[in-house]
Design a protein around this motif. Structure first.
Motif, short mmCIF file in Angstrom:
data_model
loop_
_atom_site.label_atom_id
_atom_site.label_comp_id
_atom_site.label_asym_id
_atom_site.label_seq_id
_atom_site.Cartn_x
_atom_site.Cartn_y
_atom_site.Cartn_z
N VAL A 26 0.75 -1.08 0.03
CA VAL A 26 0.05 -0.05 -0.02
C VAL A 26 0.85 1.25 0.10
O VAL A 26 0.41 2.33 -0.62
N ILE A 30 1.14 4.03 -2.80
CA ILE A 30 0.84 5.55 -2.42
C ILE A 30 2.05 6.49 -2.92
O ILE A 30 1.79 7.62 -3.52
N GLU A 41 -8.69 9.17 -4.32
CA GLU A 41 -8.48 8.23 -3.33
C GLU A 41 -7.72 7.01 -3.59
O GLU A 41 -7.65 6.60 -4.83
N LEU A 42 -7.25 6.15 -2.69
CA LEU A 42 -6.13 5.34 -2.95
C LEU A 42 -7.12 4.11 -3.60
O LEU A 42 -6.41 3.37 -4.75
#
Length: 88
Positions: A26, A30, A41-42
């Motif tokens: 993650v 990012i 948004e991710l």
């Protein structure tokens, strides 16, 4: 996402992630999204953004964006004729 795209993401992501082995997946995503200028948004990061950004990281400076390169013509006359459908 089709399986060839999954394989492409994994193939492109592996060297980048190995260079940043201290990060989680993650965190890597990012970092890539931020480096590409993505501000959403991710969970909405487009896979194309990840693929193209990783491709561009591995290409020499000044290299044309993959996808645009395939349609590029050095000769303006040929490009014009192709656009009009007179030449393939």
């Amino acid at each position: 996402m089709q399986s060839h795209r999954v394989n492409e993401v994994i193939e492109l992501l592996q060297p980048y992630w190995l260079k940043n082995a201290e990060l989680s997946l993650v965190e890597v995503l990012i970092q890539l999204a931020q480096a590409a200028g993505y501000e959403g948004e991710l969970e909405a990061i487009p896979d194309d953004l990840i693929i193209y950004h990783l491709k561009m990281l591995n290409s020499p400076d000044g290299e044309m964006i993959p996808g645009i390169k395939k349609d590029c013509e050095d000769d303006f006359k040929t490009a014009l004729l192709k656009a009009r459908g007179l030449v393939k």
